[in-house]
Design a protein around this motif. Structure first.
Motif: not given
Length: 191
Positions: A148-151, A127-130
């Motif tokens: 919520t964690y959005e990858f 992932a680029v980030g979260v």
């Protein structure tokens, strides 16, 4: 008559936090095809109290190792109190890796959001980030807490995050949110 649309003034009546958040380069935008993973739990603690107790929580007390993911052993380089938009810090994981974290949204008593980038572990290859977001919603006399964690996947990695990674990460989040609830409910009783 001109075809130009009037431009908005830079002066706004929005809260300072909203203005500052717009100056922070956000990792995820509306056009991004992300992988969101959400968990939620209820507590008898009122929303404002749950928020007040959870935002400054010691990460190492609630983010323990849940294989295959490391726990948080501490935080380094925190620039300011974690109570407004802008502060940064580096969560340190028990496998020797770390990440860069910045608080990007803060609505006192109701929600906060942050972004994690610069992973030095396996996430750097996925992932680029979260973007993480916590919401504290009234639920009777208590609170429904939604996390919520959005990858934001790297090219060609979405299938891994949405497939085999997602149930493992959800398990990690469930364990962490349960420890968060134990901590805030214990603190509420003792205060």
């Amino acid at each position: 008559m001109s075809d130009k649309k009037p431009t908005a003034s830079k002066e706004t009546s929005e809260p300072q936090e909203r203005t500052v958040a717009q100056e922070i380069p956000l990792l995820i935008g509306p056009a991004d095809n992300t992988v969101p993973i959400t968990v939620q739990r209820r507590t008898s603690v009122a929303p404002a109290n749950a928020f007040r107790l959870l935002v400054p929580i010691d990460l190492s007390s609630v983010f323990h190792r849940v294989a295959p993911f490391p726990g948080v052993k501490g935080v380094a380089n925190q620039t300011e109190a974690w109570d407004h938009v802008g502060p940064t810090r580096n969560p340190q994981f028990d496998d020797g890796s770390q990440a860069d974290e910045q608080l990007t949204e803060y609505a006192d008593g109701t929600s906060f959001a942050y972004q994690l980038t610069g992973f030095t572990n396996i996430l750097s290859r996925l992932a680029v980030g979260v973007r993480g977001e916590w919401n504290f919603n009234p639920d009777g006399d208590g609170t429904l807490i939604r996390w919520t964690y959005e990858f934001k996947p790297l090219p060609g990695r979405r299938w891994i995050l949405a497939g085999p990674f997602a149930p493992l990460w959800r398990r990690y989040m469930v364990a962490a949110i349960e420890r968060c609830l134990e901590a805030i409910e214990s603190e509420e009783i003792n205060s």
